[in-house]
Design a protein around this motif. Structure first.
Motif, PDB file in Angstrom:
ATOM      1  N   LEU A 101      36.595  48.103  53.842  1.00 31.16           N
ATOM      2  CA  LEU A 101      36.989  49.141  52.882  1.00 31.16           C
ATOM      3  C   LEU A 101      37.397  48.498  51.549  1.00 31.16           C
ATOM      4  CD1 LEU A 101      39.056  51.702  55.001  1.00 31.16           C
ATOM      5  CD2 LEU A 101      36.584  51.558  54.662  1.00 31.16           C
ATOM      6  N   ALA A 102      38.097  47.349  51.631  1.00 27.61           N
ATOM      7  CA  ALA A 102      38.500  46.641  50.403  1.00 27.61           C
ATOM      8  C   ALA A 102      37.269  46.280  49.580  1.00 27.61           C
ATOM      9  CB  ALA A 102      39.291  45.389  50.764  1.00 27.61           C
ATOM     10  N   ALA A 103      36.226  45.816  50.269  1.00 27.57           N
ATOM     11  CA  ALA A 103      35.007  45.405  49.558  1.00 27.57           C
ATOM     12  C   ALA A 103      34.323  46.580  48.871  1.00 27.57           C
ATOM     13  CB  ALA A 103      34.044  44.731  50.535  1.00 27.57           C
ATOM     14  N   MET A 104      34.636  47.795  49.297  1.00 31.74           N
ATOM     15  CA  MET A 104      34.085  48.990  48.652  1.00 31.74           C
ATOM     16  C   MET A 104      35.031  49.525  47.569  1.00 31.74           C
ATOM     17  SD  MET A 104      31.231  49.464  50.398  1.00 31.74           S
ATOM     18  CE  MET A 104      30.713  51.145  49.989  1.00 31.74           C
ATOM     19  N   VAL A 129      35.225  34.366  43.937  1.00 30.26           N
ATOM     20  CA  VAL A 129      35.714  34.542  45.310  1.00 30.26           C
ATOM     21  C   VAL A 129      37.240  34.550  45.272  1.00 30.26           C
ATOM     22  CG1 VAL A 129      35.831  32.082  45.983  1.00 30.26           C
ATOM     23  CG2 VAL A 129      35.379  33.844  47.722  1.00 30.26           C
ATOM     24  N   SER A 130      37.834  35.315  46.170  1.00 28.90           N
ATOM     25  CA  SER A 130      39.295  35.348  46.255  1.00 28.90           C
ATOM     26  C   SER A 130      39.780  34.300  47.251  1.00 28.90           C
ATOM     27  CB  SER A 130      39.767  36.746  46.678  1.00 28.90           C
ATOM     28  OG  SER A 130      39.327  37.040  47.990  1.00 28.90           O
ATOM     29  N   GLY A 131      41.046  33.936  47.130  1.00 27.84           N
ATOM     30  CA  GLY A 131      41.713  33.081  48.115  1.00 27.84           C
ATOM     31  C   GLY A 131      41.081  31.713  48.269  1.00 27.84           C
ATOM     32  N   HIS A 132      41.131  31.204  49.496  1.00 24.45           N
ATOM     33  CA  HIS A 132      40.642  29.857  49.801  1.00 24.45           C
ATOM     34  C   HIS A 132      39.714  29.920  51.006  1.00 24.45           C
ATOM     35  CE1 HIS A 132      43.507  28.285  46.923  1.00 24.45           C
ATOM     36  NE2 HIS A 132      44.447  29.011  47.513  1.00 24.45           N
ATOM     37  N   PRO A 133      38.449  30.216  50.785  1.00 23.57           N
ATOM     38  CA  PRO A 133      37.537  30.324  51.936  1.00 23.57           C
ATOM     39  C   PRO A 133      37.482  29.012  52.723  1.00 23.57           C
ATOM     40  CG  PRO A 133      36.319  30.348  49.846  1.00 23.57           C
ATOM     41  CD  PRO A 133      37.768  30.473  49.508  1.00 23.57           C
ATOM     42  N   GLY A 134      37.343  29.146  54.020  1.00 19.96           N
ATOM     43  CA  GLY A 134      37.290  27.985  54.900  1.00 19.96           C
ATOM     44  C   GLY A 134      38.590  27.785  55.677  1.00 19.96           C
ATOM     45  N   GLU A 135      39.660  28.399  55.206  1.00 20.03           N
ATOM     46  CA  GLU A 135      40.940  28.245  55.931  1.00 20.03           C
ATOM     47  C   GLU A 135      40.861  28.849  57.327  1.00 20.03           C
ATOM     48  OE1 GLU A 135      44.442  27.936  52.580  1.00 20.03           O
ATOM     49  OE2 GLU A 135      44.013  29.914  53.377  1.00 20.03           O
ATOM     50  N   ALA A 136      40.269  30.026  57.441  1.00 20.70           N
ATOM     51  CA  ALA A 136      40.219  30.691  58.746  1.00 20.70           C
ATOM     52  C   ALA A 136      39.384  29.882  59.741  1.00 20.70           C
ATOM     53  CB  ALA A 136      39.644  32.101  58.596  1.00 20.70           C
ATOM     54  N   ALA A 137      38.280  29.298  59.240  1.00 18.43           N
ATOM     55  CA  ALA A 137      37.433  28.496  60.139  1.00 18.43           C
ATOM     56  C   ALA A 137      38.193  27.272  60.640  1.00 18.43           C
ATOM     57  CB  ALA A 137      36.148  28.084  59.425  1.00 18.43           C
ATOM     58  N   CYS A 181      30.270  43.731  45.013  1.00 14.64           N
ATOM     59  CA  CYS A 181      31.341  43.146  45.834  1.00 14.64           C
ATOM     60  C   CYS A 181      30.916  43.142  47.298  1.00 14.64           C
ATOM     61  CB  CYS A 181      32.630  43.969  45.659  1.00 14.64           C
ATOM     62  SG  CYS A 181      34.099  43.239  46.412  1.00 14.64           S
ATOM     63  N   ILE A 182      31.346  42.117  48.033  1.00 17.32           N
ATOM     64  CA  ILE A 182      31.092  42.008  49.474  1.00 17.32           C
ATOM     65  C   ILE A 182      32.289  41.309  50.093  1.00 17.32           C
ATOM     66  CG2 ILE A 182      29.922  39.763  49.268  1.00 17.32           C
ATOM     67  CD1 ILE A 182      27.984  40.687  51.477  1.00 17.32           C
ATOM     68  N   GLU A 208      37.864  37.227  52.656  1.00 23.31           N
ATOM     69  CA  GLU A 208      38.089  37.246  51.212  1.00 23.31           C
ATOM     70  C   GLU A 208      37.041  38.163  50.596  1.00 23.31           C
ATOM     71  OE1 GLU A 208      40.614  36.025  49.896  1.00 23.31           O
ATOM     72  OE2 GLU A 208      41.342  34.601  51.400  1.00 23.31           O
ATOM     73  N   LEU A 209      37.196  38.463  49.311  1.00 26.46           N
ATOM     74  CA  LEU A 209      36.162  39.216  48.596  1.00 26.46           C
ATOM     75  C   LEU A 209      35.360  38.270  47.708  1.00 26.46           C
ATOM     76  CD1 LEU A 209      37.958  42.530  47.504  1.00 26.46           C
ATOM     77  CD2 LEU A 209      36.700  41.995  49.622  1.00 26.46           C
ATOM     78  N   CYS A 210      34.052  38.470  47.696  1.00 26.63           N
ATOM     79  CA  CYS A 210      33.155  37.772  46.781  1.00 26.63           C
ATOM     80  C   CYS A 210      32.587  38.858  45.862  1.00 26.63           C
ATOM     81  CB  CYS A 210      32.066  37.077  47.599  1.00 26.63           C
ATOM     82  SG  CYS A 210      30.804  36.276  46.599  1.00 26.63           S
ATOM     83  N   PHE A 211      32.709  38.668  44.566  1.00 23.59           N
ATOM     84  CA  PHE A 211      32.332  39.754  43.648  1.00 23.59           C
ATOM     85  C   PHE A 211      31.792  39.196  42.343  1.00 23.59           C
ATOM     86  CE2 PHE A 211      36.015  39.373  40.812  1.00 23.59           C
ATOM     87  CZ  PHE A 211      36.943  38.731  41.623  1.00 23.59           C
ATOM     88  N   THR A 212      31.158  40.073  41.593  1.00 22.45           N
ATOM     89  CA  THR A 212      30.577  39.661  40.313  1.00 22.45           C
ATOM     90  C   THR A 212      31.180  40.493  39.188  1.00 22.45           C
ATOM     91  OG1 THR A 212      28.767  41.223  40.656  1.00 22.45           O
ATOM     92  CG2 THR A 212      28.361  38.930  41.286  1.00 22.45           C
ATOM     93  N   VAL A 213      31.292  39.862  38.023  1.00 20.12           N
ATOM     94  CA  VAL A 213      31.794  40.536  36.827  1.00 20.12           C
ATOM     95  C   VAL A 213      30.811  40.232  35.690  1.00 20.12           C
ATOM     96  CG1 VAL A 213      33.692  40.645  35.140  1.00 20.12           C
ATOM     97  CG2 VAL A 213      34.200  40.346  37.580  1.00 20.12           C
ATOM     98  N   PRO A 214      30.385  41.249  34.933  1.00 22.39           N
ATOM     99  CA  PRO A 214      29.503  40.975  33.790  1.00 22.39           C
ATOM    100  C   PRO A 214      30.207  40.043  32.803  1.00 22.39           C
ATOM    101  CG  PRO A 214      29.601  43.341  34.258  1.00 22.39           C
ATOM    102  CD  PRO A 214      30.658  42.684  35.096  1.00 22.39           C
TER     103      PRO A 214
END
Lengths: 328, 328
Positions: A76-79, A157-165, A213-214, A269-275
């Motif tokens: 839902l956050a990604a939406m 990207v938000s946060g620090h991806p890879g921490e959960a793994a 966003c995803i 985390e969220l991965c998103f684009t901004v113009p």
């Protein structure tokens, strides 16, 4: 004598605090009855966690209750949606009251934090598995999609991806922290796997600004590529810009920390684009959001993903998670 | 090479006919985006089918696809709702294309019949289990509930409860039809288990007339008692009035047919109440509904259920289905 199905629902789920006046009929009928405001669209997601697949055998039920809801709130956050209600389909080998009490506590704590209410469910006997279906609301035209990015948009990207793994590796006993490693670091990483934070505040802050966003559930590389592909584009990602976690680097080493960030999964985390032309608006939008956002690349028109470090291409295997294909 | 998760979703689910203009964003993003009309309330149900628990190992995947959706549509029918959308969480041991093709065909055939659209899902590897979450719409004030019955209201059931339980017995090899038994009868009973019909037209016809309604999934006795209890009442049921199926009586005998009707489960008929003063309206309402409705009892003010035959009390064990308690 074992607790019965209906008694179980009563004891652990029906009595949970009802926090929303838009629930006209909650748990206990054939279906829930919900009032959708006239100026809102409905956002609906579903996700399943299977024992031994999405969480190790023996995972604390409190974490399981949290995660099952969190991974759906992340969708839902990604939406860019406001979460409202959820339904729970819980399959468990037997009605273990201790398990249920902890599971319900973990789930309800997160639900209360985000004012989302359990409105229905199904409990059944079988191999341990949890499906949550989450419903959210968004104003017409404000939903974030995967498909809106254009060439030239910047990738974040938000946060620090890879921490959960890294946290999952620790949970599984698949990695030995270096001698003298600070226990707070390993605890933080485990926490990131066991209690992911859905980035709802960030999703809201990005409404009307992010072009796409995803949520990052299958690995940053795979999910960024899904976003670009859904937008009819490709992307260039600078692996040197990925905000690696200091904790993950200390515990699993810098190389594994990068591999986990790109292909680990479970980050939410969220991965998103901004113009590019609207980049100046981003800092103000995210000022009150309690997680970092970092620019890691750019959308371009050629399909596929190109990894680089600074200006130089790098070659890495970054296949994301696919439930029907094995991976390392 | 095995088919991958994303390819699987594409091939068998994403390409299904989209039949609704109110689906703003269907399968393929983080969540679905749906337009709820301003004069409708949302009705939400969730149900799981687990292999070996809700269907025998080796059940035809075409039936499984149908049933997983049908049992949820039955919940919407019991609320008097119009079905709109559904989400699918499918857990299966491996991505078996033949299984998936048949499963999807069974599910989509039913979806098309009722103009309900698959809008999202999650596929994962694990023990075979199917969770469907169904969303329907109803005008404010028109939803049927379990809790509206009053003493003196007459109790009805649709169709022929007990047929599905006899069909399941046949599927499991748990009953030997008498010598010379018409194969059409056994085929009909199996069909009633494998392809239940959600009573959506009946649910619609009862809006504004039925004082309470429930779908019969755990056995007529248990579900009728749930309705009465939710209404703060009890009931008297005349077992001689229960519309036993001729097929079930021929195949399993009259006594087992009655036991199956009361305590069998899997019928997905509707059990509902109508105020005595409005009884004359019922025939007109159900004239175009393709199933019989039969008066089987009356709601009264004393809690609990009293079974009788004509005027005389009868004693029978009619415990309904409870997933965490065993039964015969």
């Amino acid at each position: 004598m074992p607790i019965g199905e209906f008694e179980l629902i009563d004891r652990y789920f029906r009595t949970a605090a009802s926090c929303r006046s838009d629930v006209l009929l909650g748990i206990g009928d054939d279906a829930a009855l919900l009032a959708v405001p006239p100026d809102r669209q409905l956002v609906a997601a579903i996700d399943t966690l299977v024992e031994g697949r999405h969480f190790p055998v023996g995972t604390a039920p409190h974490s399981l209750g949290h995660r099952a809801l969190a991974v759906n709130l992340s969708d839902l956050a990604a939406m860019g949606a406001d979460p409202a209600w959820f339904l729970l389909a819980l399959t468990l080998p037997r009605a273990d009251e201790d398990f249920l009490a902890q599971f319900a506590r973990g789930m309800h704590a997160l639900a209360q934090q985000y004012e989302v209410q359990l409105v229905g469910g199904d409990t059944t006997a079988g191999p341990l598995s949890v499906t949550v279906q989450a419903l959210g609301l968004v104003r017409p035209g404000e939903a974030l999609r995967r498909s809106g990015a254009q060439a030239g948009d910047l990738l974040f990207v938000s946060g620090h991806p890879g921490e959960a793994a890294a946290g999952l590796l620790l949970e599984m006993g698949g990695v030995e922290p270096p001698a003298g490693c600070d226990e707070n670091l390993t605890a933080l990483l485990r926490q990131r796997f066991l209690y992911p934070t859905p980035r709802l505040a960030l999703g809201r802050a990005l409404r009307g600004l992010a072009s796409a966003c995803i949520d990052v559930s299958d690995g940053l590389a795979a999910d960024a590529l899904k976003l670009a592909t859904a937008s009819g584009c490709g992307l260039r990602m600078d692996v040197g810009q990925i905000p690696l976690s200091a904790a993950a680097q200390a515990v699993v080493g810098p190389e594994a920390a990068l591999r986990n960030a790109l292909a680990g999964g479970d980050d939410y985390e969220l991965c998103f684009t901004v113009p590019a032309a609207r980049l100046a608006e981003l800092p103000g939008r995210v000022a009150n959001v309690k997680c970092a956002v970092t620019c890691i690349g750019v959308i371009d028109s050629a399909p596929g993903m190109r990894l680089c470090r600074g200006g130089s291409p790098v070659a890495m295997d970054v296949a994301g998670f696919d439930h029907f294909r094995s991976r390392d």
